[in-house]
Design a protein around this motif. Sequence first.
Motif, PDB file in Angstrom:
ATOM      1  N   UNK A 135       0.814  -1.218   0.000  1.00 26.72           N
ATOM      2  CA  UNK A 135       0.000   0.000   0.000  1.00 26.72           C
ATOM      3  C   UNK A 135       0.848   1.268   0.000  1.00 26.72           C
ATOM      4  N   UNK A 136       0.453   2.209  -0.829  1.00 23.35           N
ATOM      5  CA  UNK A 136       1.159   3.477  -1.026  1.00 23.35           C
ATOM      6  C   UNK A 136       2.510   3.266  -1.696  1.00 23.35           C
ATOM      7  N   UNK A 137       2.710   2.081  -2.253  1.00 24.60           N
ATOM      8  CA  UNK A 137       3.893   1.720  -3.023  1.00 24.60           C
ATOM      9  C   UNK A 137       5.151   1.628  -2.153  1.00 24.60           C
ATOM     10  N   UNK A 138       6.081   0.794  -2.590  1.00 24.35           N
ATOM     11  CA  UNK A 138       7.357   0.623  -1.899  1.00 24.35           C
ATOM     12  C   UNK A 138       8.388   0.162  -2.912  1.00 24.35           C
ATOM     13  N   UNK A 139       9.640   0.494  -2.651  1.00 20.52           N
ATOM     14  CA  UNK A 139      10.739   0.071  -3.512  1.00 20.52           C
ATOM     15  C   UNK A 139      11.442  -1.141  -2.910  1.00 20.52           C
ATOM     16  N   UNK A 140      11.841  -2.053  -3.782  1.00 18.39           N
ATOM     17  CA  UNK A 140      12.750  -3.132  -3.415  1.00 18.39           C
ATOM     18  C   UNK A 140      14.120  -2.782  -3.984  1.00 18.39           C
ATOM     19  N   UNK A 141      15.172  -3.231  -3.301  1.00 22.01           N
ATOM     20  CA  UNK A 141      16.536  -2.884  -3.701  1.00 22.01           C
ATOM     21  C   UNK A 141      17.382  -4.136  -3.904  1.00 22.01           C
ATOM     22  N   UNK A 142      18.229  -4.094  -4.930  1.00 26.00           N
ATOM     23  CA  UNK A 142      19.268  -5.107  -5.141  1.00 26.00           C
ATOM     24  C   UNK A 142      20.620  -4.410  -5.017  1.00 26.00           C
ATOM     25  N   UNK A 143      21.475  -4.909  -4.126  1.00 25.95           N
ATOM     26  CA  UNK A 143      22.810  -4.372  -3.925  1.00 25.95           C
ATOM     27  C   UNK A 143      23.805  -5.435  -4.363  1.00 25.95           C
ATOM     28  N   UNK A 144      24.688  -5.070  -5.287  1.00 29.26           N
ATOM     29  CA  UNK A 144      25.558  -6.057  -5.904  1.00 29.26           C
ATOM     30  C   UNK A 144      26.997  -5.578  -5.935  1.00 29.26           C
ATOM     31  N   UNK A 145      27.911  -6.457  -5.521  1.00 30.70           N
ATOM     32  CA  UNK A 145      29.347  -6.255  -5.673  1.00 30.70           C
ATOM     33  C   UNK A 145      29.941  -7.597  -6.119  1.00 30.70           C
ATOM     34  N   UNK A 146      31.203  -7.621  -6.521  1.00 24.88           N
ATOM     35  CA  UNK A 146      31.824  -8.912  -6.846  1.00 24.88           C
ATOM     36  C   UNK A 146      31.858  -9.869  -5.665  1.00 24.88           C
ATOM     37  N   UNK A 147      31.707  -9.355  -4.440  1.00 28.74           N
ATOM     38  CA  UNK A 147      31.773 -10.197  -3.247  1.00 28.74           C
ATOM     39  C   UNK A 147      30.419 -10.736  -2.806  1.00 28.74           C
ATOM     40  N   UNK A 148      29.329 -10.313  -3.451  1.00 27.24           N
ATOM     41  CA  UNK A 148      28.028 -10.821  -3.040  1.00 27.24           C
ATOM     42  C   UNK A 148      26.887  -9.960  -3.531  1.00 27.24           C
ATOM     43  N   UNK A 149      25.692 -10.559  -3.542  1.00 25.25           N
ATOM     44  CA  UNK A 149      24.480  -9.866  -3.987  1.00 25.25           C
ATOM     45  C   UNK A 149      23.417 -10.043  -2.910  1.00 25.25           C
ATOM     46  N   UNK A 150      22.833  -8.912  -2.467  1.00 24.17           N
ATOM     47  CA  UNK A 150      21.758  -8.919  -1.487  1.00 24.17           C
ATOM     48  C   UNK A 150      20.551  -8.221  -2.089  1.00 24.17           C
ATOM     49  N   UNK A 151      19.391  -8.848  -1.996  1.00 25.03           N
ATOM     50  CA  UNK A 151      18.142  -8.224  -2.426  1.00 25.03           C
ATOM     51  C   UNK A 151      17.249  -8.042  -1.212  1.00 25.03           C
ATOM     52  N   UNK A 152      16.669  -6.851  -1.114  1.00 26.44           N
ATOM     53  CA  UNK A 152      15.945  -6.426   0.084  1.00 26.44           C
ATOM     54  C   UNK A 152      14.509  -6.092  -0.285  1.00 26.44           C
ATOM     55  N   UNK A 153      13.573  -6.951   0.147  1.00 25.39           N
ATOM     56  CA  UNK A 153      12.152  -6.768  -0.161  1.00 25.39           C
ATOM     57  C   UNK A 153      11.370  -6.978   1.130  1.00 25.39           C
ATOM     58  N   UNK A 154      11.399  -5.992   2.045  1.00 19.20           N
ATOM     59  CA  UNK A 154      10.826  -6.224   3.363  1.00 19.20           C
ATOM     60  C   UNK A 154       9.318  -6.071   3.442  1.00 19.20           C
ATOM     61  N   UNK A 155       8.693  -5.388   2.506  1.00 26.74           N
ATOM     62  CA  UNK A 155       7.245  -5.175   2.541  1.00 26.74           C
ATOM     63  C   UNK A 155       6.654  -5.397   1.150  1.00 26.74           C
TER      64      UNK A 155
END
Length: 284
Positions: A135-155
């Motif tokens: 609700x009211x929209x939200x962004x998800x984020x992908x953070x990437x480096x050669x050492x690892x990739x983390x995707x953050x989708x908390x809501x």
Amino acid sequence: MLRYGGNTTCVEVEAEERHIILDAGTGLRLLGDSLQRQHATLHHIDLLITHTHWDHIIGFPFFAPLFDPNLKLDIYGLARTQSSLRTTLAGALSDPLLPLTMDDLRAQINFFEIGAGHCFELGPVQVRTALANHPYRALAYRLETPDGVLTFIPDTGPFHTVLFGEERIEWTGQPTARSQSDLRELAAMKAAIIELAYESDWLIYDAQFTDAQYARFPHWGHSSASQAREIAEEARVRQLILFHHDPHRTDEELDRIVAEQQAMAAPGLLVTAAFEGMELRRSL
């Protein structure tokens, strides 16, 4: 509720000398204290906001580095038509909520309004965004480096029934999408989320509900643990970290949820649940 903790959303990512913070929930206060203990001087922090619901920004005024004149704080968040990101956070600081204003903060604060599909660099980290179904929209984020990739989708809600936008969803007791165009948009949103998370080392994903709870509250914009696992399987991630726990969930209940989802998980997928103080490091 001692092992998993009860603060609201806040995750820090360290990459070389870069400090990136995901959301500004109540955990931000403890993080600020920890950063000041560990670092004599902090010069630069990036804060990525998924959305501005209270539980994701309420820690902002209590982040001690805000009062450091040597700190540059760059804040990123979703561009909206109703109110700017700066205006929203300034409103959380003002009377009658708090006896502070943005002018009382000593850090050099910059605001950047971004949208879905936005790509940018934060030092060594490549950042990409997608829209979550909340609700009211939200962004998800992908953070990437050669050492690892983390995707953050908390809501996010799932992508098969209710499409959330800028308006309040009127609950009728039956979770059905309102039109074929809604279904197409949900399918496109799901595809973008799976692409965002694809082959991540870590996927931090909204799992507030059990399936039984989701059946009762499908209009809240949150997912169940099984829905989170299904996304993780489609995205072929290495580790799913269940996140945004229901505040009534006990440690023992979370243990059972993790065990159930791990038992059903596709081969190669590790299912865990986030806890306060959790550290993630890629094993090379």
